[in-house]
Motif scaffolding. Structure first.
Motif, PDB file in Angstrom:
ATOM      1  N   ALA A 162      37.058 -12.846   5.372  1.00  0.00           N
ATOM      2  CA  ALA A 162      36.319 -11.968   4.492  1.00  0.00           C
ATOM      3  C   ALA A 162      35.244 -11.522   5.148  1.00  0.00           C
ATOM      4  N   ARG A 163      34.596 -12.243   6.046  1.00  0.00           N
ATOM      5  CA  ARG A 163      33.322 -12.066   6.556  1.00  0.00           C
ATOM      6  C   ARG A 163      33.311 -11.269   8.001  1.00  0.00           C
ATOM      7  N   PHE A 164      34.481 -11.321   8.309  1.00  0.00           N
ATOM      8  CA  PHE A 164      34.685 -10.551   9.767  1.00  0.00           C
ATOM      9  C   PHE A 164      35.808  -9.300   9.622  1.00  0.00           C
ATOM     10  N   GLY A 165      36.525  -9.547   8.718  1.00  0.00           N
ATOM     11  CA  GLY A 165      37.651  -8.517   8.676  1.00  0.00           C
ATOM     12  C   GLY A 165      38.435  -8.174   9.725  1.00  0.00           C
ATOM     13  N   ILE A 166      38.525  -6.880  10.037  1.00  0.00           N
ATOM     14  CA  ILE A 166      39.457  -6.427  11.128  1.00  0.00           C
ATOM     15  C   ILE A 166      38.555  -6.113  12.181  1.00  0.00           C
ATOM     16  N   GLY A 167      37.061  -6.543  12.290  1.00  0.00           N
ATOM     17  CA  GLY A 167      36.154  -6.104  13.207  1.00  0.00           C
ATOM     18  C   GLY A 167      35.907  -4.535  13.176  1.00  0.00           C
ATOM     19  N   ASN A 168      36.132  -4.002  14.588  1.00  0.00           N
ATOM     20  CA  ASN A 168      35.740  -2.479  14.202  1.00  0.00           C
ATOM     21  C   ASN A 168      37.020  -1.682  14.036  1.00  0.00           C
ATOM     22  N   GLY A 169      38.161  -2.389  13.548  1.00  0.00           N
ATOM     23  CA  GLY A 169      39.305  -1.718  13.216  1.00  0.00           C
ATOM     24  C   GLY A 169      40.249  -0.746  14.297  1.00  0.00           C
ATOM     25  N   ARG A 170      39.867  -1.366  15.710  1.00  0.00           N
ATOM     26  CA  ARG A 170      40.649  -0.748  16.732  1.00  0.00           C
ATOM     27  C   ARG A 170      41.551  -1.849  17.385  1.00  0.00           C
ATOM     28  N   VAL A 171      42.647  -1.318  18.257  1.00  0.00           N
ATOM     29  CA  VAL A 171      43.724  -2.024  18.984  1.00  0.00           C
ATOM     30  C   VAL A 171      43.277  -2.549  20.195  1.00  0.00           C
ATOM     31  N   ILE A 172      43.738  -3.778  20.330  1.00  0.00           N
ATOM     32  CA  ILE A 172      43.272  -4.319  21.653  1.00  0.00           C
ATOM     33  C   ILE A 172      43.711  -3.319  22.926  1.00  0.00           C
TER      34      ILE A 172
END
Length: 342
Positions: A162-172
């Motif tokens: 919940a604190r970091f989620g999926i980061g910037n939302g971009r794929v590796i």
């Protein structure tokens, strides 16, 4: 994040994300295609996968342990499947928590092995066979491996911090996602939001729109009284060390000094000696995570270091008590349906 995960993955997208977008698009396309089309070997026992959408720690291991405990309450004999970070065995290997070193099997498998047999191998089907035939396991919990597409999963519980989620939302390599969210949600049975915060809200809404159930859980110190009122030098080599420091504070401990190391870090003897010297000079107690302690038990700790080290154990606690029973029940239902269909 892992030791290779750059900090910008968890920040607002910038020029680095833009520069890496072609590589991210290619990685995402390949990962999505593999998830959709790779043959998934079916094994004779129900398989519950505890995975995540991103690289890095989201709290999967304590969740897997909580589900194993529930499985035992339901008269099942669970076993864990794990690849093992940095594992070195060529064939499937059942972890010996007393004699195996973290550098050979990984730190998370050593923690899991305290609760049920653990097979460490990249070949999850071979590991499943080993657990069933030699240890009588009739319910398999796969720690990670959600995107591997090598074994049929009866229920995929995806954990999101919940604190970091999926980061910037971009794929590796532009971000922490292992594949595009939409491609991963297709194979998701339920989404578990772990902890407090709003960073995961966007993906939670996506999952809800896709008709996936949303569950909530958090971690609690297993032995908070041991830390209340203490002053600590806290150190950790996990995905998000600040979560550990906050948990220690939540238990009533004062984090007077903190030291963060890369995920799965193997400590050198001089690093540990420096930590011990600093703690002694400042009059602080040394404390670390259970994962770090698992690596240290068979590592290069100086004489007496482990004797002066406190370990903050944590438990995953579901906000609604019956949710683990529901997840295991739905896994069993899916497995029975799979057997009927042949």
């Amino acid at each position: 994040m892992t030791s290779e995960a750059p900090p910008f993955w968890w920040e607002k997208p910038d020029w680095r994300v833009l520069a890496l977008s072609p590589a991210s698009a290619l990685y995402g396309m390949v990962a999505g295609r593999r998830m959709r089309h790779a043959p998934r070997e079916k094994v004779a026992a129900p398989v519950l996968c505890v995975g995540n959408l991103t690289v890095g720690g989201s709290g999967k291991t304590p969740v897997a342990i909580a589900l194993a405990k529930q499985a035992r309450l339901m008269q099942l004999n669970p076993g864990f499947l794990s690849r093992g970070h940095g594992g070195s065995f060529a064939k499937p290997h059942v972890v010996d928590a007393h004699h195996d070193a973290a550098k050979h099997v990984g730190d998370e498998p050593l923690l899991l092995a305290e609760h049920a047999p653990v097979a460490v191998t990249a070949n999850r089907a071979a590991g499943a066979k080993l657990l069933m035939e030699e240890h009588g396991c009739d319910f398999l919990i796969m720690d990670d491996g959600f995107q591997s597409a090598r074994i049929h999963i009866d229920y995929a519980l995806v954990v999101v911090d919940a604190r970091f989620g999926i980061g910037n939302g971009r794929v590796i390599p532009g971000g922490p996602l292992r594949a595009k969210v939409v491609d991963q949600l297709v194979f998701t049975s339920g989404l578990l939001k772990m902890g407090e915060g709003s960073a995961a809200d966007t993906v939670v809404r996506q999952a809800a729109r896709a008709g996936r159930p949303i569950f909530l859980a958090h971690v609690e110190p297993a032995n908070p009284a041991r830390f209340a009122g203490g002053r600590f030098l806290a150190f950790a080599g996990i995905g998000h060390p600040e979560k550990f420091f906050d948990t220690l504070r939540g238990a009533g401990g004062e984090v007077a000094l903190s030291r963060a190391f890369p995920d799965h870090h193997f400590y050198a003897a001089d690093e540990l000696a420096d930590l011990a010297t600093l703690a002694r000079r400042e009059g602080l107690r040394l404390v670390t995570t259970a994962k770090d302690a698992a690596r240290l038990r068979h590592g290069t700790a100086p004489a007496g270091f482990l004797d002066q080290l406190d370990v903050l154990e944590i438990d995953a606690v579901f906000d609604i008590e019956h949710v683990p029973e529901r997840i295991i029940g739905e896994t069993l239902d899916a497995w029975r349906l799979r057997k009927m269909r042949g």
